[in-house]
Design an enzyme around this catalytic site. Structure first.
Site, PDB file in Angstrom:
ATOM      1  N   GLY A  71       0.829  -1.121  -0.036  1.00  0.00           N
ATOM      2  CA  GLY A  71      -0.110  -0.130   0.073  1.00  0.00           C
ATOM      3  C   GLY A  71       0.900   1.385  -0.035  1.00  0.00           C
ATOM      4  O   GLY A  71       1.928   1.401   0.109  1.00  0.00           O
TER       5      GLY A  71
ATOM      6  N   GLY B 105       0.310   5.758   0.709  1.00  0.00           N
ATOM      7  CA  GLY B 105      -0.646   7.022   0.785  1.00  0.00           C
ATOM      8  C   GLY B 105       0.227   8.235   0.905  1.00  0.00           C
ATOM      9  O   GLY B 105       1.308   8.476   0.480  1.00  0.00           O
TER      10      GLY B 105
ATOM     11  N   GLY C 278       3.629   8.065   3.144  1.00  0.00           N
ATOM     12  CA  GLY C 278       4.544   6.943   3.123  1.00  0.00           C
ATOM     13  C   GLY C 278       3.928   5.641   2.331  1.00  0.00           C
ATOM     14  O   GLY C 278       2.497   5.953   1.895  1.00  0.00           O
TER      15      GLY C 278
ATOM     16  N   LYS D  60       5.128   0.604   7.972  1.00  0.00           N
ATOM     17  CA  LYS D  60       4.882   1.797   7.272  1.00  0.00           C
ATOM     18  C   LYS D  60       6.204   2.534   7.366  1.00  0.00           C
ATOM     19  O   LYS D  60       6.708   2.845   8.208  1.00  0.00           O
ATOM     20  CB  LYS D  60       3.652   2.448   8.062  1.00  0.00           C
ATOM     21  CG  LYS D  60       3.105   4.130   7.238  1.00  0.00           C
ATOM     22  CD  LYS D  60       2.233   4.449   8.257  1.00  0.00           C
ATOM     23  CE  LYS D  60       1.714   5.779   7.730  1.00  0.00           C
ATOM     24  NZ  LYS D  60       0.617   6.521   8.421  1.00  0.00           N
TER      25      LYS D  60
ATOM     26  N   ASP E  29      -9.984  10.735  11.187  1.00  0.00           N
ATOM     27  CA  ASP E  29      -9.712  10.395   9.971  1.00  0.00           C
ATOM     28  C   ASP E  29     -10.389   8.890   9.469  1.00  0.00           C
ATOM     29  O   ASP E  29      -9.721   8.107   8.774  1.00  0.00           O
ATOM     30  CB  ASP E  29      -8.303  10.503   9.043  1.00  0.00           C
ATOM     31  CG  ASP E  29      -8.166  10.390   7.807  1.00  0.00           C
ATOM     32  OD1 ASP E  29      -9.237  10.713   7.081  1.00  0.00           O
ATOM     33  OD2 ASP E  29      -7.260   9.823   7.079  1.00  0.00           O
TER      34      ASP E  29
END
Length: 221
Positions: A12, A14, A17, A34, A125
């Protein structure tokens, strides 16, 4: 962290990062890592906030588990449990969920948010991208709330005014400049439920707003 890891595939990415699979050399256990570029001051600030909140929120079954962090010359790395797809991808693959399944998802996320608020953390969020569905064999009651980079401490009950969140999920009071508290998470939960049931967000604006955190997928259809 005095441990050695082997870097694996990227799963993944974003605004702040990328996320890769890493394997602990001594045990063979796999984790999600991450990684944030240390030259991006805003991203590093978000990362340290996330670390602080994840340490505070350890122990809840519906919040992603934090295993520590380390740094190298270029990046800051946060090690967490390796989970399955995010809810956004899950809904894109399977479509909107029926009411009974939606209720199970929301019950788990509400439990996680209540735990956060008890510990004076507002997430700010909440959206399908930040909810992890552990595996196809695991029930919706095991979904996990993740990505606390936009979270805030409200221990002193202060009224926040900075704009954090994702377009279509953010509460109106975040945008007015009059101040807000942890109840903005409740608004986002309502939007989340609508998306789970229908596959699309309930409100659309004519103007394009800029947020500190942006969504990879604003509309699922």
């Amino acid at each position: 962290m005095e441990k050695s890891y082997i870097l694996g595939r990227q799963v993944g990415s974003g605004v702040d990062g990328s996320v890769c699979v890493i394997t602990e050399s001594s045990t063979g256990y796999q984790y999600a890592c991450k990684s944030i570029d240390r030259s991006d001051n805003a991203a590093v600030l978000h990362a340290h906030a996330e670390i602080t909140m994840l340490e505070r929120l350890r122990g809840h079954p519906n919040i992603v588990t934090y295993h520590g962090h380390f740094e190298d010359e270029r990046q800051l790395h946060i090690v967490m449990d390796l989970e399955g797809d995010d809810l956004c991808s899950h809904l894109q693959e399977r479509g909107p969920r029926p009411e009974k399944e939606a209720a199970r998802i929301l019950k788990a996320v509400v439990s996680a948010v209540a735990f956060c608020h008890e510990r004076r953390v507002m997430h700010r969020d909440i959206k399908p991208d930040n909810i992890l569905v552990p595996s196809k064999q695991s029930g919706y009651e095991n979904v996990k709330l993740a990505d606390f980079g936009a979270s805030a401490d409200f221990s002193d009950r202060r009224c926040l005014r900075d704009v954090e969140g994702t377009s279509y999920y953010v509460a109106p009071e975040v945008l007015t400049g009059t101040g807000y508290d942890e109840k903005v998470d409740i608004w986002s939960l309502g939007i989340l439920l609508h998306v789970i049931l229908s596959g699309y967000v309930p409100f659309h604006g004519k103007s394009k707003l800029i947020f500190s955190v942006t969504s990879r997928q604003e509309v699922l259809t």
